[in-house]
Design a protein around this motif. Sequence first.
Motif, PDB file in Angstrom:
ATOM      1  N   HIS A  88     -15.540  64.910 -15.645  1.00  0.00           N
ATOM      2  CA  HIS A  88     -14.879  64.106 -14.608  1.00  0.00           C
ATOM      3  C   HIS A  88     -14.275  65.080 -13.608  1.00  0.00           C
ATOM      4  N   TRP A 138     -17.767  54.826 -21.938  1.00  0.00           N
ATOM      5  CA  TRP A 138     -18.126  55.600 -20.766  1.00  0.00           C
ATOM      6  C   TRP A 138     -17.729  57.059 -20.967  1.00  0.00           C
ATOM      7  N   SER A 139     -16.554  57.286 -21.493  1.00  0.00           N
ATOM      8  CA  SER A 139     -16.051  58.635 -21.726  1.00  0.00           C
ATOM      9  C   SER A 139     -16.907  59.371 -22.747  1.00  0.00           C
ATOM     10  N   VAL A 150      -7.840  49.719 -19.060  1.00  0.00           N
ATOM     11  CA  VAL A 150      -9.265  49.418 -19.125  1.00  0.00           C
ATOM     12  C   VAL A 150      -9.889  50.292 -20.206  1.00  0.00           C
ATOM     13  N   ASP A 151     -10.671  49.680 -21.079  1.00  0.00           N
ATOM     14  CA  ASP A 151     -11.325  50.431 -22.145  1.00  0.00           C
ATOM     15  C   ASP A 151     -12.523  51.175 -21.563  1.00  0.00           C
ATOM     16  N   MET A 152     -12.345  52.469 -21.387  1.00  0.00           N
ATOM     17  CA  MET A 152     -13.413  53.304 -20.857  1.00  0.00           C
ATOM     18  C   MET A 152     -13.933  54.257 -21.928  1.00  0.00           C
ATOM     19  N   SER A 153     -13.673  53.926 -23.181  1.00  0.00           N
ATOM     20  CA  SER A 153     -14.022  54.839 -24.267  1.00  0.00           C
ATOM     21  C   SER A 153     -15.527  55.101 -24.342  1.00  0.00           C
ATOM     22  N   GLN A 157     -14.983  57.096  -9.905  1.00  0.00           N
ATOM     23  CA  GLN A 157     -14.887  58.432 -10.458  1.00  0.00           C
ATOM     24  C   GLN A 157     -16.264  59.076 -10.387  1.00  0.00           C
TER      25      GLN A 157
END
Length: 151
Positions: free
Chosen positions: A86, A75-76, A70-73, A103
């Motif tokens: 996190h 969000w990160s 999953v592309d969480m870039s 998370q």
Amino acid sequence: MLTHPYTDDDLRAEAARQLRAAVDPEEIGESTVIEGHKIPSRGDFQWDQLDDTDFTEADRGISELVEDAVDMSRWSVDLGASYLKHVTNLVWGHGTNWDLAVQVAHRPGLKDDFHDELVTAVRRAINRVLDDRGIDTPELEQHGTPEEAAS
């Protein structure tokens, strides 16, 4: 059933390493190279020491895990820009086949009792919804720290 000289967890660990390396300025260009990297469950044994068939299957499996991640870039990036860390995984499912994951991230310095209360409230709310709908998705015990899980 085929058996391999590596585990599903080994494939996942290598895929995670490759994703991390893809954004690490010191590792760019090395992110998808498995040669020279150890297979976690095999001590000092490395991916490139596998026979050709196992190596090819492992490499393909790792590539598929990376492609399906999953592309969480964004969000990160947004977490980092807000100075959030996190800190907690909440996971429900069966073994390594998760059905739901949450998370929790917050600014450093949040008091432990407040953090624990927040996580407990999220856990209870999700468990209540799952129970009300009769969904059999047990909460999975988490091992180690978030930093260990990411490595």
